[in-house]
Design an enzyme around this catalytic site. Sequence first.
Site: not given
Length: 323
Positions: A29, A34, A71, A115, A139, A143, A205, A219, A283
């Site tokens: 890492d 992290g 990861f 994802t 993003y 992936k 919100i 979600r 998005g």
Amino acid sequence: MILVIGGAGYIGSHLVKELVKKEAVIVLDNLSTGHRESIDEKAIFVQGDLGKRSDLEHVFSQYSFKAVMHFAASSLVGESVVNPQKYYENNVISTLTLLSVMLKYNVKNIIFSSTAATYGVPNLNMIDETIVPNPINPYGRSKLMIEQVLMDYATAYDLRYVVLRYFNAAGAYETAEIGESHNPETHLIPIVLQHLAGDREKVCIYGTDYKTPDGTCIRDYIHVTDLAIAHIFALNSLLENKNKEAIYNLGNGRGYTVKEVIETCEAVTGKKANIELSERREGDPARLIASSKKIFDELGWRAEKSLVEIIEDAWKWHNNQRY
Ligand code: UDP
């Protein structure tokens, strides 16, 4: 021996806690996001950069790995829109370098963190793996690109992979030793808990005019420990030759609106939130709920923990945070 790249991050560090119970683990890492303290002390830590071939060669030349669990990635949708270069370089180019070094050292098993953002905006009650991916931001595209590379490498070079498409990871380790700690924080549950703990003035919100029962986005929240355990199932399926190429969703199969999440946080903490209704965030699909039937049918894994347990553990972690 298993190499965990990004093992100091939120999900990686939870996986390492489970994995060290069974395997010798090396964590690589660069500590850009992290935390050194999150890495279980039974793992060997090497500070290094996935994007630097020399850092990878340093590790691969010293140890013999049965598999790599990857990861390490940039993972903020909004940031990926304004800075796509970072996403294609960190998530795509670096992973290509990793795969090249894996092939050189004849390491043929990889678990890859993907994802729900690969799916885009599917207007469906439940998303399963038969849906054709159609990501709407860099993003998700970064992936998906690697997923496609893995398929081609599997055909050409006999690479073996399991891709895991995460829905909304949340919660913390049950002992509250490690948990979610992003800077800046953008995720709903930690933001609500920070507010209820008095560290933020209010909760916004984002959007109340979605076509959902209360107008807010739905979600699928999955406990980070459930997610970690799914990786062990995936790893075993490669090591035991039950799988060669697979893609699985990881979710709870239950959806909650933003308002329901805030209410559950209020119930768990016994505190009342100060809510501001805001514009939609760019998005954000209205509804993302995983079908995780495939991984249950094929590997026997399913999420065990409820939204209340997720929030209880996140709250314990919040009150115990050391960094
Ligand atoms: N959200 C919100 N307020 C916040 C953060 C998030 O209303 O301060 C909403 C967001 O618009 C989305 C849901 O909560 O509908 C989950 O967002 P999060 O960033 O946690 O995860 P995402 O689904 O974007 O990966």
